[in-house]
Design a protein around this motif. Structure first.
Motif, PDB file in Angstrom:
ATOM      1  N   ALA A 198      -8.411   6.297  15.551  1.00 13.75           N
ATOM      2  CA  ALA A 198      -7.842   5.570  16.688  1.00 13.75           C
ATOM      3  C   ALA A 198      -6.723   6.341  17.371  1.00 13.75           C
ATOM      4  N   HIS A 199      -6.131   7.279  16.661  1.00 15.12           N
ATOM      5  CA  HIS A 199      -4.966   7.974  17.209  1.00 15.12           C
ATOM      6  C   HIS A 199      -4.849   9.344  16.561  1.00 15.12           C
ATOM      7  N   SER A 200      -4.329  10.296  17.297  1.00 12.93           N
ATOM      8  CA  SER A 200      -4.289  11.654  16.758  1.00 12.93           C
ATOM      9  C   SER A 200      -3.245  11.807  15.650  1.00 12.93           C
ATOM     10  N   THR A 201      -2.226  10.999  15.649  1.00 14.54           N
ATOM     11  CA  THR A 201      -1.173  11.143  14.640  1.00 14.54           C
ATOM     12  C   THR A 201      -1.167   9.998  13.635  1.00 14.54           C
ATOM     13  N   TYR A 202      -1.213   8.793  14.130  1.00  7.97           N
ATOM     14  CA  TYR A 202      -1.149   7.644  13.215  1.00  7.97           C
ATOM     15  C   TYR A 202      -2.466   7.511  12.460  1.00  7.97           C
ATOM     16  N   PHE A 203      -2.404   7.105  11.223  1.00  4.72           N
ATOM     17  CA  PHE A 203      -3.590   6.576  10.543  1.00  4.72           C
ATOM     18  C   PHE A 203      -3.067   5.359   9.804  1.00  4.72           C
ATOM     19  N   HIS A 204      -3.817   4.312   9.782  1.00  2.00           N
ATOM     20  CA  HIS A 204      -3.270   3.115   9.174  1.00  2.00           C
ATOM     21  C   HIS A 204      -4.369   2.171   8.695  1.00  2.00           C
ATOM     22  N   ALA A 205      -4.417   1.961   7.387  1.00  2.00           N
ATOM     23  CA  ALA A 205      -5.337   0.994   6.787  1.00  2.00           C
ATOM     24  C   ALA A 205      -6.786   1.286   7.167  1.00  2.00           C
ATOM     25  N   GLU A 242      -6.544   6.117   4.984  1.00  4.38           N
ATOM     26  CA  GLU A 242      -5.584   5.512   4.046  1.00  4.38           C
ATOM     27  C   GLU A 242      -6.305   4.694   2.973  1.00  4.38           C
ATOM     28  N   THR A 243      -7.385   4.049   3.347  1.00 10.62           N
ATOM     29  CA  THR A 243      -8.135   3.309   2.348  1.00 10.62           C
ATOM     30  C   THR A 243      -8.726   4.253   1.299  1.00 10.62           C
ATOM     31  N   PRO A 280       5.044  -2.526  20.224  1.00  9.81           N
ATOM     32  CA  PRO A 280       4.665  -3.162  18.960  1.00  9.81           C
ATOM     33  C   PRO A 280       3.140  -3.245  18.878  1.00  9.81           C
ATOM     34  N   TRP A 281       2.624  -3.048  17.670  1.00  7.67           N
ATOM     35  CA  TRP A 281       1.178  -2.885  17.548  1.00  7.67           C
ATOM     36  C   TRP A 281       0.379  -4.140  17.876  1.00  7.67           C
ATOM     37  N   GLU A 282       1.028  -5.283  17.889  1.00  5.40           N
ATOM     38  CA  GLU A 282       0.250  -6.479  18.247  1.00  5.40           C
ATOM     39  C   GLU A 282      -0.261  -6.372  19.678  1.00  5.40           C
ATOM     40  N   GLU A 283       0.263  -5.411  20.444  1.00  6.91           N
ATOM     41  CA  GLU A 283      -0.235  -5.255  21.811  1.00  6.91           C
ATOM     42  C   GLU A 283      -1.653  -4.681  21.856  1.00  6.91           C
ATOM     43  N   PHE A 284      -2.073  -4.042  20.751  1.00 13.65           N
ATOM     44  CA  PHE A 284      -3.427  -3.456  20.815  1.00 13.65           C
ATOM     45  C   PHE A 284      -4.292  -3.732  19.582  1.00 13.65           C
ATOM     46  N   THR A 285      -3.740  -4.338  18.547  1.00 10.23           N
ATOM     47  CA  THR A 285      -4.578  -4.661  17.394  1.00 10.23           C
ATOM     48  C   THR A 285      -4.190  -6.004  16.795  1.00 10.23           C
ATOM     49  N   LYS A 286      -5.173  -6.738  16.365  1.00  6.78           N
ATOM     50  CA  LYS A 286      -4.915  -7.993  15.666  1.00  6.78           C
ATOM     51  C   LYS A 286      -4.970  -7.811  14.159  1.00  6.78           C
ATOM     52  N   THR A 287      -5.574  -6.697  13.725  1.00  6.18           N
ATOM     53  CA  THR A 287      -5.837  -6.545  12.293  1.00  6.18           C
ATOM     54  C   THR A 287      -4.888  -5.585  11.599  1.00  6.18           C
ATOM     55  N   ALA A 288      -4.226  -4.730  12.370  1.00  7.53           N
ATOM     56  CA  ALA A 288      -3.405  -3.655  11.807  1.00  7.53           C
ATOM     57  C   ALA A 288      -4.252  -2.546  11.196  1.00  7.53           C
ATOM     58  N   VAL A 289      -5.565  -2.637  11.341  1.00 10.37           N
ATOM     59  CA  VAL A 289      -6.452  -1.572  10.882  1.00 10.37           C
ATOM     60  C   VAL A 289      -6.762  -0.662  12.072  1.00 10.37           C
ATOM     61  N   LEU A 290      -6.531   0.633  11.889  1.00 10.12           N
ATOM     62  CA  LEU A 290      -6.772   1.571  12.995  1.00 10.12           C
ATOM     63  C   LEU A 290      -7.949   2.478  12.685  1.00 10.12           C
ATOM     64  N   GLY A 291      -9.126   1.917  12.444  1.00  9.15           N
ATOM     65  CA  GLY A 291     -10.273   2.785  12.171  1.00  9.15           C
ATOM     66  C   GLY A 291     -11.328   2.062  11.357  1.00  9.15           C
ATOM     67  N   ASP A 292     -12.129   2.857  10.680  1.00  2.00           N
ATOM     68  CA  ASP A 292     -13.275   2.308   9.966  1.00  2.00           C
ATOM     69  C   ASP A 292     -12.999   2.282   8.472  1.00  2.00           C
ATOM     70  N   THR A 323       0.816  -1.231   0.000  1.00  2.00           N
ATOM     71  CA  THR A 323       0.000   0.000   0.000  1.00  2.00           C
ATOM     72  C   THR A 323       0.845   1.276   0.000  1.00  2.00           C
ATOM     73  N   ASP A 324       1.806   1.351   0.914  1.00  2.00           N
ATOM     74  CA  ASP A 324       2.580   2.589   1.030  1.00  2.00           C
ATOM     75  C   ASP A 324       3.458   2.828  -0.199  1.00  2.00           C
ATOM     76  N   ASN A 325       3.864   1.747  -0.848  1.00  2.00           N
ATOM     77  CA  ASN A 325       4.618   1.906  -2.095  1.00  2.00           C
ATOM     78  C   ASN A 325       3.732   2.448  -3.216  1.00  2.00           C
ATOM     79  N   PHE A 326       2.523   1.875  -3.333  1.00  2.00           N
ATOM     80  CA  PHE A 326       1.632   2.341  -4.408  1.00  2.00           C
ATOM     81  C   PHE A 326       1.288   3.815  -4.209  1.00  2.00           C
ATOM     82  N   LEU A 327       1.002   4.187  -2.966  1.00  2.00           N
ATOM     83  CA  LEU A 327       0.647   5.586  -2.687  1.00  2.00           C
ATOM     84  C   LEU A 327       1.812   6.521  -2.986  1.00  2.00           C
ATOM     85  N   ALA A 328       2.999   6.176  -2.491  1.00  2.00           N
ATOM     86  CA  ALA A 328       4.160   7.046  -2.701  1.00  2.00           C
ATOM     87  C   ALA A 328       4.443   7.204  -4.200  1.00  2.00           C
TER      88      ALA A 328
END
Lengths: 243, 243, 243, 243, 243, 243
Positions: free
Chosen positions: D154-161, D165-166, D199-211, D39-44
């Motif tokens: 989910a977070h003020s700075t991060y956005f992910h999947a 980002e979608t 590491p994010w596995e501590e709070f997410t199983k999907t790596a998706v941070l939102g809707d 994803t990040d490669n295609f976007l960049a």
């Protein structure tokens, strides 16, 4: 022209006159039952002395440790990492440049050093553009080797403790060779050895890659004399190219 | 017990039996008009051979390049950085450990190597706790040196190409000494040399720190024999302490 | 089997099934007037896709920057140091290992990367003994290349933007080739180029080492198919050797 | 203006004319079930092409590996250390400078690269003061993002999947998105994630941070067009500031 | 609980009981006419003492040098590179872990240290998974800062020697503040400062980013007490999470 | 002349006038039951202040972490590697040079820092030849120490938490000494401690190397005053030697 036998009162003038310095570099490495661990050191040193005489170069003390990854698990081998070797050679080259040498020739007795020598040479080239650096490993002997060789070769590029290298030793340093213990061992080197990390214990128990029994001083002489001649030519050529 | 003269078929068993290996380490460095650039190499090598005979140790090929910061601007000196030297010694130690040695003894002929040797020894200690590493530089000779010395000393710690070191050479490697060219040069070393970077050209033109003319083989013998005796004791002590 | 097109919910199972991952690695480098700067990237990528189909491997995104020391002063070249490249490849290999791959295959389109790839492979081998790493650069094509070649070769080892490489491109990536601009340029590479740092501007203005005009897709096909066949064999061999 | 499609005979003049070069940089990283690892490669890459067209810049091949510490334990992620990435980017920048570019723009698709890019830019700034280096990650989109967003963040700075980002992907690279598999997952990120390695596995199983279900191409368009506009302004501004 | 005031006979037991250690880290950096160069050190130290009292933690001696890239050309600034700082912090963390601490808290007074602290924390996390490392820089004060602030802010993220930081000092270390020399300087920070290396001399002569005259101890108290409360919560949270 | 108390508006002129800057450097290290872990920091700092007053030098904030290899396994010790310390000191020196200082004096309270300080000084000397760097560790006190000492010394070079160092503390920082807990512990340091890595737990349980009970402020004064006098002389000498 043994550099370390000189004294500091006279060496400066001699450096200016000679301009050329040779570093023999070898390794401590398993070479089978008939050749000593220091084989590559003896060869590099004797070759360097011969070349020095013909070119008026100084010979530095031999650097007797090299990159021995492939055989490092064999008894007696001592391995220096590429990174450590590059830095060490770079430091030597820096001092030689500061001492006034114009042409720094590394004469190598051990194929495993090739990568580090080339990389060190490039770093020196980049840092000191007016220092010429040569890295020599039996240059231009391919044809004569094929002519001379009687036995089978285990690999197209490597030769090790075999007919060829043993012949070198019989010619240049016979006092270290025990031909009564020479063996014939032509292992099948798997093609994968060229494309994946392959410590040599995977295909040989002896570290001999060929027919050491077929070695003679005459064979050694034929190849070594070609190598020396080529080295002299390359050094003379480089010397003529100096600014 | 010259390590590089051994062959790979027999060396493993011999390593297991001996357990001890000595690395002579010196330098290529200006030593005045009467001593060669390789003085520290010759001393380290001859000492090592003597000590090896008494302790059953192997002697490695001499590492003939060292840290020569203070004299690097003098004709003939070659300088290796502490960083490069530490890494190189660490690699050698790693291989020696993997080869089965239990006791790695560095016998040093050049004070400038002391920092790198100690640091390499500590890194090896941390990485391979069951390898014992010794770094030796004429241990325990302070008293005998003071007794032997006739001339004045230029510095309380350094000695260089002077009465003392020349005496060492006259005893251990006289064929490299030209006493007819020995000089007396007792420079005033400024106190600041101990507390700020001070290349030696700031206080000496000759690199001789004392009265080389006062050197004799007898003086050398007296000190060197004490040094050798102490080295043997330290090695035996360390050997007894091996697990 | 394009790795970056997979999603993280399904890729784990697929990795366990495939076990093999291919990294195409090329360079941005001058290739004369008829070939693009990205020639080595296009070749590595197309080769990798072909090999992946036959071996069930995943193909990673191409690493499009490589070690371009020799041609770095030519227009358009981008050079990564060996050190940076080794570390980058080591990091990729570490992640692949942690992701569960058993066989990491680097398919190289640029000879200059060979040293870094081999060194990275050795470091990975040392760190993760159960990860198998292969570095492939048109393996086993020597004979077929000699058969196919019509024009003269400028060097026994290097080929660059010449009859051979242009034929590769005509077969694998013809849309990037402009044969109307192909040239014949067979520079005399001095023998010293093998023994001293020699940027290629010293012997060529075009970066073409041969007769690009003689290139055809058919020639490319003959060699490339042999290369692919050999790569598949080497990969299958390595796969069978996995524990 | 695809750099690697250029040839070495014409590229020099074009570099002098354009002066600007863009490096897209992304990552291979888990992005949930509906977005690909790349994803990040295609976007960049798509962003870079769009910006290049408007600014007359060259676009380099995408560097498709980045610093993926937080998600490195998720299936499919490949992680490059900051140190390796900094050195790699520094080498690229050095070559671009030597090639004659005046303005080196890194367009980033992956937040994890930010530290390495900034550090590399500073090192280049220090070494080549007349090379201008920009590091861009969706500049100036904070306000428009807040306007566009329907779902919770989910977070003020991060956005992910997530919705954001979608939406980017639906606008720039819809062929890689599978909206039928989009999920809503708004994990509770513990406050400690900002102040201790997490590491994010501590709070997410999907790596998706939102809707991710709330994503639309229209939302993507609105934000992306602002980002592109801002990037163009920043590049034009930097270009005007060149000496 | 000043760590360096403890003695080695009793500290071990105390470490086992406390488990928590705080490292104040600041910088020597230009802070305008009214604040001292050591402002960030004084703040980090006083904060640490306050937090330690409430959490039963030890306070280490302040590390008074930090990464000061942006202001390094201003009078009085001392800059440590990220690389040096990371290694230094990693070494400290290693010793603390070996000493038996379970929770290593870095309390930072200087934004420029943030990258190095986070990277060091990650390296420690990777090497010693059971050591918890926190990096704190006035956590959770965004809202209260906006409420408290009267003057204009020069930047959304940075604050420096301005109303806010001066208020901190008036509350925590008033004896170092000379309000009679406080100035109002609200420079226009160009947007490019966020996307290209921008030493601050490009937009400010004073290093003050705001209205220092508006600072009061009361404002400082309000924000600092929130910061301290948050730090305590984060530390208690981490302590509860220890295995 | 406390550097970090200065402000950036006036410090530049003051630097030009003073030219000299002192960095106190110590360590956090076990010092027995009667002296605090920060002993070497307190000593370095108090010495520096005294010397600064007499020489018009600035005093930087104390660097309170040092190389503590020998005692790193004792409770409370914090160890920085030589490599990290060298780089940190080099960075400080670089900034001081860029700030306009001509004479950078490191006043050391911990013998273990000596190697790193000397190496950093040499690197600075090589990079900035017109910056003078001094590294001072109680210079010239050998004779007075022997005169003053009543108790036995455990080692000819080391002194630690003993009659001597405790006397230093009683003179310079008595508020940190608890003489009621002073002990007499004169361990037998094995001769091998000088020639092989020897953590001090091998020969002492207390970290005290002598008779701390014999310490008095008067003894401390006698030695410290000589040390200070010598430091002033060395600094004045260096200042006179500035170009």
């Amino acid at each position: 022209m043994i550099f370390q036998n000189e004294n500091s009162f006279e060496v400066k003038e001699k450096i200016e006159k000679s301009q050329i310095v040779i570093l023999p570099i070898g390794a401590v490495e398993a070479h089978g039952p008939h050749l000593p661990l220091g084989t590559d050191n003896f060869l590099a040193e004797r070759l360097s002395e011969r070349v020095a005489k013909k070119t008026g170069a100084f010979v530095l003390p031999t650097l007797p440790y090299g990159q021995v990854w492939s055989l490092k698990n064999f008894p007696g081998s001592i391995n220096i990492s590429n990174e450590s070797l590059i830095n060490f050679l770079f430091d030597i080259g820096t001092s030689l440049y500061e001492q006034g040498f114009k042409l720094f020739v590394m004469i190598n007795g051990h194929l495993g050093n090739a990568v580090a020598m080339k990389e060190a040479a490039r770093k020196l080239y980049s840092e000191y553009p007016d220092l010429r650096v040569l890295y020599l490993f039996y240059p231009g002997v391919k044809q004569i080797t094929e002519e001379v060789r009687d036995g089978k070769s285990a690999h197209s590029t490597y030769f090790h403790a075999c007919e060829i290298e043993t012949s070198y030793m019989l010619y240049l340093a016979p006092e270290y060779v025990d031909m009564s213990r020479a063996i014939t061992d032509i292992p099948t080197i798997p093609p994968s050895a060229d494309i994946t990390p392959t410590p040599w214990e995977e295909f040989t128990k002896t570290a001999v890659l060929g027919d050491a029994k077929a070695a003679t001083a005459e064979k050694g002489e034929k190849i070594i004399e070609v190598a020396i001649e080529n080295m002299i030519k390359l050094i003379e050529g480089a010397k003529n190219g100096l600014k």
